[in-house]
Write an enzyme that holds these catalytic residues in place. Structure first.
Site, short mmCIF file in Angstrom:
data_model
loop_
_atom_site.label_atom_id
_atom_site.label_comp_id
_atom_site.label_asym_id
_atom_site.label_seq_id
_atom_site.Cartn_x
_atom_site.Cartn_y
_atom_site.Cartn_z
N HIS A 115 -1.83 0.16 -9.75
CA HIS A 115 -2.37 -0.81 -8.78
C HIS A 115 -2.92 -2.05 -9.50
O HIS A 115 -4.10 -2.36 -9.42
CB HIS A 115 -3.45 -0.15 -7.91
N GLU A 123 -4.41 7.36 -4.84
CA GLU A 123 -4.67 6.69 -6.12
C GLU A 123 -6.00 7.16 -6.68
O GLU A 123 -6.94 7.32 -5.90
CB GLU A 123 -4.66 5.17 -5.92
N ARG A 130 0.86 -1.17 0.00
CA ARG A 130 0.00 0.00 0.00
C ARG A 130 0.90 1.22 0.00
O ARG A 130 1.94 1.25 0.67
CB ARG A 130 -0.89 0.03 1.26
C1 DGY Z 1 -5.96 -6.15 -2.69
O1 DGY Z 1 -6.59 -7.16 -2.96
O2 DGY Z 1 -5.85 -5.72 -1.55
C2 DGY Z 1 -5.38 -5.41 -3.83
O3 DGY Z 1 -4.34 -4.59 -3.47
C3 DGY Z 1 -6.45 -4.61 -4.49
O4 DGY Z 1 -6.84 -3.58 -3.65
#
Ligand code: DGY
Length: 340
Positions: free
Chosen positions: A290, A271, A242
């Site tokens: 992402h 994001e 993250r």
């Molecule tokens: C997750 O599954 O947490 C991915 O990063 C998508 O948000």
């Protein structure tokens, strides 16, 4: 077999495949919010008062929104990360939260390795040169990349995705693996010949520093100026966890001042990434939107997993992927049946 006595009301804020939509329709009344733009958010607010279940991703479900849903029993997140949810609030309201671990592990580790390879071998930067007609003669040392095989792979956060990354590095690329996590993991060490390090040691030693941690109060801002200062100028920083685990201004400073060689980033503080971000002006940054789990197969598997979780929760069964902290207390609170 799933039996939901009276059809409950499910609000989706993510489009699903036809097969999954049919499955949901068979068991519940379904409201679909197609897009989470301003109009979609209005539709969501209007649907929340009837909702027993919610299913979706990439939306911060805060108290302001969830207070509009007094009947809510369960949220099925189409993600493994649960940083969009206020666990204390959900606990107080006795709302079950489920997520989609396992099905995305290998795909997300593939993304991590794509970023390792792309940033080490300057794939994006050089491919852009070819596309721009700048390949006029053979490239010289100023455009050479650096090897991946045999280099030290440093993994911060040795969960499922960390392990899948270690597997690729160890077996595929002959990389010594070092890792940092809450505590040493003997099984991982035996499997990948991996060695535990303190965070500081790992930052000083690794050629590739890969973040695979969840975002929590503990990990927010974990990597900042002090940590970048410990890295070596040859090291490459990879983030598939993250954005907020990293102080982005410190990362930009490290890249601009040669504290690290390059970065491969799939996640950002905000994001979508601001188009004016200095990260986008740096040749030594590979930035992806992402895409950790974003393959056709894996996104369908995640959606299927979320539907299974939600239908189980609404049927009074324990969902297969109830978020850990809830397991014990929530199954008791709800008198949920154990799935044998
Ligand atoms: C997750 O599954 O947490 C991915 O990063 C998508 O948000």
């Amino acid at each position: 077999m799933l039996v939901i006595a009276l059809k409950k009301h499910v609000v989706l804020y993510k489009k699903l495949s036809n097969a999954l939509m049919q499955r949901l329709h068979a068991h519940a009344h379904v409201t679909l919010i197609e897009r989470l733009d301003a109009q979609g958010l209005e539709q969501l607010r209007a649907a929340l008062p009837q909702a027993h279940g919610l299913l979706g991703a990439s939306l911060k479900l805060d108290a302001q929104l969830l207070d509009l849903a007094p009947q809510l029993e369960a949220i099925a997140s189409v993600s493994v990360g649960i940083d969009n949810y206020d666990l204390e609030y959900l606990n107080a309201r006795k709302i079950l939260l489920t997520h989609t671990p396992d099905v995305l592990t290998e795909t997300t580790a593939d993304t991590g390795f794509a970023l390792i390879l792309a940033s080490a071998r300057r794939v994006v930067e050089l491919a852009i040169r070819v596309r721009n007609g700048q390949w006029q003669k053979n490239i010289g040392p100023e455009h050479f990349g650096t090897d991946v095989h045999g280099k030290t792979l440093g993994i911060i956060g040795m969960g499922r995705i960390g392990e899948a990354l270690a597997q690729r590095g160890h077996f595929g690329f002959g990389m010594p693996v070092i890792y940092h996590s809450h505590s040493p993991k003997p099984a991982v060490e035996a499997r990948f010949d991996a060695q535990y390090r303190s965070l500081e040691q790992l930052l000083q030693e690794a050629d590739f520093i890969c973040l695979t941690l969840p975002l929590t109060a503990e990990t927010e801002g974990l990597i900042g100026r002090e940590q970048f200062a410990l890295m070596r100028p040859e090291s490459i920083f990879i983030n598939i966890s993250r954005g907020k685990v990293v102080d982005e201004a410190a990362l930009i400073h490290a890249l601009q001042n040669g504290l690290i060689r390059a970065a491969g980033l799939d996640v950002f503080e905000r994001e979508p990434l601001d188009t004016a971000s200095p990260l986008l002006t740096l040749d030594n940054v590979v930035a992806t939107p992402h895409i950790g789990s974003a393959t056709i197969e894996t996104r369908e598997a995640m959606a299927r997993c979320a539907v299974d979780n939600l239908l189980a929760a609404l049927a009074g069964e324990r969902p297969p992927n109830l978020v850990g902290a809830f397991h014990q207390s929530k199954t008791e609170m709800h008198g949920l049946k154990e799935i044998s």
